[in-house]
Design an enzyme around this catalytic site. Structure first.
Site, PDB file in Angstrom:
ATOM      1  CE1 TYR A 150      -3.523   2.689   0.664  1.00  0.00           C
ATOM      2  CE2 TYR A 150      -2.117   3.290   2.613  1.00  0.00           C
ATOM      3  CZ  TYR A 150      -3.298   3.722   1.925  1.00  0.00           C
ATOM      4  OH  TYR A 150      -3.849   4.734   1.990  1.00  0.00           O
TER       5      TYR A 150
ATOM      6  CE  LYS B 156      -3.428   5.838  -1.130  1.00  0.00           C
ATOM      7  NZ  LYS B 156      -4.653   6.302  -1.956  1.00  0.00           N
TER       8      LYS B 156
HETATM    9  N1  NAP Z   1      -8.941   5.759   6.210  1.00  0.00           N
HETATM   10  C1  NAP Z   1      -7.712   6.306   6.385  1.00  0.00           C
HETATM   11  O1  NAP Z   1      -7.420   6.141   7.329  1.00  0.00           O
HETATM   12  C2  NAP Z   1      -7.006   6.611   5.052  1.00  0.00           C
HETATM   13  C3  NAP Z   1      -5.795   7.032   5.406  1.00  0.00           C
HETATM   14  C4  NAP Z   1      -4.885   7.505   4.544  1.00  0.00           C
HETATM   15  C5  NAP Z   1      -5.306   7.397   3.361  1.00  0.00           C
HETATM   16  N2  NAP Z   1      -6.689   6.942   2.872  1.00  0.00           N
HETATM   17  C6  NAP Z   1      -7.075   6.994   1.532  1.00  0.00           C
HETATM   18  O2  NAP Z   1      -8.354   7.686   1.237  1.00  0.00           O
HETATM   19  C7  NAP Z   1      -8.877   7.253   0.368  1.00  0.00           C
HETATM   20  C8  NAP Z   1     -10.500   6.930   0.802  1.00  0.00           C
HETATM   21  O3  NAP Z   1     -10.333   5.831   1.763  1.00  0.00           O
HETATM   22  P1  NAP Z   1     -11.489   5.383   2.706  1.00  0.00           P
HETATM   23  O4  NAP Z   1     -10.702   5.482   4.208  1.00  0.00           O
HETATM   24  O5  NAP Z   1     -12.791   6.347   2.572  1.00  0.00           O
HETATM   25  O6  NAP Z   1     -11.952   3.937   2.484  1.00  0.00           O
HETATM   26  P2  NAP Z   1     -13.248   3.289   2.019  1.00  0.00           P
HETATM   27  O7  NAP Z   1     -14.201   3.422   3.115  1.00  0.00           O
HETATM   28  O8  NAP Z   1     -12.868   1.909   1.940  1.00  0.00           O
HETATM   29  O9  NAP Z   1     -13.686   3.702   0.565  1.00  0.00           O
HETATM   30  C9  NAP Z   1     -12.739   3.348  -0.518  1.00  0.00           C
HETATM   31  C10 NAP Z   1     -13.628   3.688  -1.728  1.00  0.00           C
HETATM   32  O10 NAP Z   1     -12.933   3.336  -2.823  1.00  0.00           O
HETATM   33  C11 NAP Z   1     -13.819   2.333  -3.851  1.00  0.00           C
HETATM   34  N3  NAP Z   1     -12.930   1.578  -4.535  1.00  0.00           N
HETATM   35  C12 NAP Z   1     -12.226   0.486  -4.093  1.00  0.00           C
HETATM   36  N4  NAP Z   1     -11.625  -0.092  -5.247  1.00  0.00           N
HETATM   37  C13 NAP Z   1     -12.418   0.685  -6.360  1.00  0.00           C
HETATM   38  C14 NAP Z   1     -12.347   0.620  -7.622  1.00  0.00           C
HETATM   39  N5  NAP Z   1     -11.708  -0.581  -8.194  1.00  0.00           N
HETATM   40  N6  NAP Z   1     -12.702   1.540  -8.457  1.00  0.00           N
HETATM   41  C15 NAP Z   1     -13.508   2.377  -8.095  1.00  0.00           C
HETATM   42  N7  NAP Z   1     -13.657   2.545  -6.701  1.00  0.00           N
HETATM   43  C16 NAP Z   1     -13.002   1.664  -5.829  1.00  0.00           C
HETATM   44  C17 NAP Z   1     -14.638   1.811  -2.727  1.00  0.00           C
HETATM   45  O11 NAP Z   1     -15.648   1.199  -3.330  1.00  0.00           O
HETATM   46  P3  NAP Z   1     -16.529  -0.004  -2.618  1.00  0.00           P
HETATM   47  O12 NAP Z   1     -17.598   0.478  -1.741  1.00  0.00           O
HETATM   48  O13 NAP Z   1     -17.341  -0.661  -3.760  1.00  0.00           O
HETATM   49  O14 NAP Z   1     -15.453  -0.936  -1.925  1.00  0.00           O
HETATM   50  C18 NAP Z   1     -15.151   3.013  -1.728  1.00  0.00           C
HETATM   51  O15 NAP Z   1     -15.840   3.719  -2.326  1.00  0.00           O
HETATM   52  C19 NAP Z   1      -8.107   5.898  -0.217  1.00  0.00           C
HETATM   53  O16 NAP Z   1      -7.573   6.335  -1.476  1.00  0.00           O
HETATM   54  C20 NAP Z   1      -7.354   5.550   0.969  1.00  0.00           C
HETATM   55  O17 NAP Z   1      -5.985   5.053   0.543  1.00  0.00           O
HETATM   56  C21 NAP Z   1      -7.487   6.680   3.970  1.00  0.00           C
END
Ligand code: NAP
Length: 247
Positions: A169, A173
């Site tokens: 991961y 990034k």
């Molecule tokens: N949460 C954290 O602590 C954190 C920290 C640093 C960075 N981030 C980044 O923030 C972003 C959002 O994460 P989140 O925490 O909101 O996670 P999340 O709740 O798991 O949401 C991820 C989203 O991405 C979608 N997705 C996954 N694979 C996909 C694909 N092949 N095509 C289109 N959409 C896809 C998911 O769709 P489905 O619902 O269909 O699976 C979901 O809508 C990500 O880039 C993550 O790396 C998060």
């Protein structure tokens, strides 16, 4: 009929988590925005758009199916935007996955799966949308949602508790960061383009098994700031809501 075109925004992975909170904040604060909420699951993204309409009946949101692992899906979404609107003002590359294993083993399939979504799909989508962004008559904003784990400087500190885990991961990034900087430098002489990276922080979403120490709404703050930059805004930066993050 309104005579001015709405600010047209596309955000990936908008059906839940941080992406959903970004859309919620944008619709509440920017009545002139029309937001294309992209998600890979048709029912999930339609439900989320409906939920936002319940929260804000005047919200101008529209669900759009877009799976980053499928070139056909990306092409169909881009074609729809082109034929329906003919331009795009803001692209928020939010969708991302963490992979199956924090501590390994990390087989080739794991690398392929994570890079396919976080890097390859995001790159193909962004490149496909550049011609539509170029047609925007506003400040063109591209936000890449990254992570502190992708910071090589941050990761190289021996005291960092995340030195070993999340290898795939973190590498995805770091690659995304390079992609974004590449694009930012391509347009660095044109002040109408603002291309930046946002770290949401450790948020309680499905991504972290809801164990993150911050809220998804707080994770959305810096993404929304970068998505609404005007002509005097920054470009080519990586930041969280507290400030700049080292590369
Ligand atoms: N949460 C954290 O602590 C954190 C920290 C640093 C960075 N981030 C980044 O923030 C972003 C959002 O994460 P989140 O925490 O909101 O996670 P999340 O709740 O798991 O949401 C991820 C989203 O991405 C979608 N997705 C996954 N694979 C996909 C694909 N092949 N095509 C289109 N959409 C896809 C998911 O769709 P489905 O619902 O269909 O699976 C979901 O809508 C990500 O880039 C993550 O790396 C998060």
């Amino acid at each position: 009929m309104p005579t001015t075109k709405p600010t047209l925004v596309l955000i990936t992975g908008a059906n839940q988590g941080i992406g959903f909170e970004v859309v919620k904040k944008l619709i509440l604060e920017h009545k002139d925005y029309h937001i294309l909420m992209a998600g890979r699951r048709k029912d999930a993204i339609a439900d989320s758009a409906r939920l936002l309409k319940e929260i804000e009946p005047n919200a101008s949101v529209e669900p759009l199916v877009l799976d980053l692992t499928s070139d056909e899906s990306i092409a169909a979404a881009v074609q729809y935007i082109n034929e329906t609107y003919g331009y795009l003002d803001v692209l928020i590359n939010n969708a991302g996955i963490g992979g199956n294993s924090a501590r390994g083993p990390w087989p080739r399939t794991e690398w392929q799966e994570v890079f396919n979504t976080n890097v390859f799909g995001t790159s193909v989508l962004t490149d496909s949308l550049i011609p539509l962004l170029a047609k925007s008559d506003k400040t063109k904003r591209v936000v890449f949602v990254t992570s502190e784990l992708g910071s090589i400087e941050w990761k190289s500190k021996p005291s960092n508790e995340f030195v070993l885990p999340y290898k795939v991961y973190a590498a995805s990034k770091a690659a995304l960061n390079m992609l974004a900087v590449n694009l930012a430098m391509q347009y660095s002489q044109d002040s109408t383009w603002k291309i930046n990276l946002a770290c949401p922080g450790h948020c309680a979403t499905r991504f972290t098994d809801y164990a993150g120490t911050d809220t998804a709404a707080n994770g959305a703050l810096n993404i929304c700031r970068l998505a609404t930059l005007e002509a005097d805004g920054e470009t080519g930066t990586m930041s969280n809501r507290f400030g700049t993050i080292p590369w």
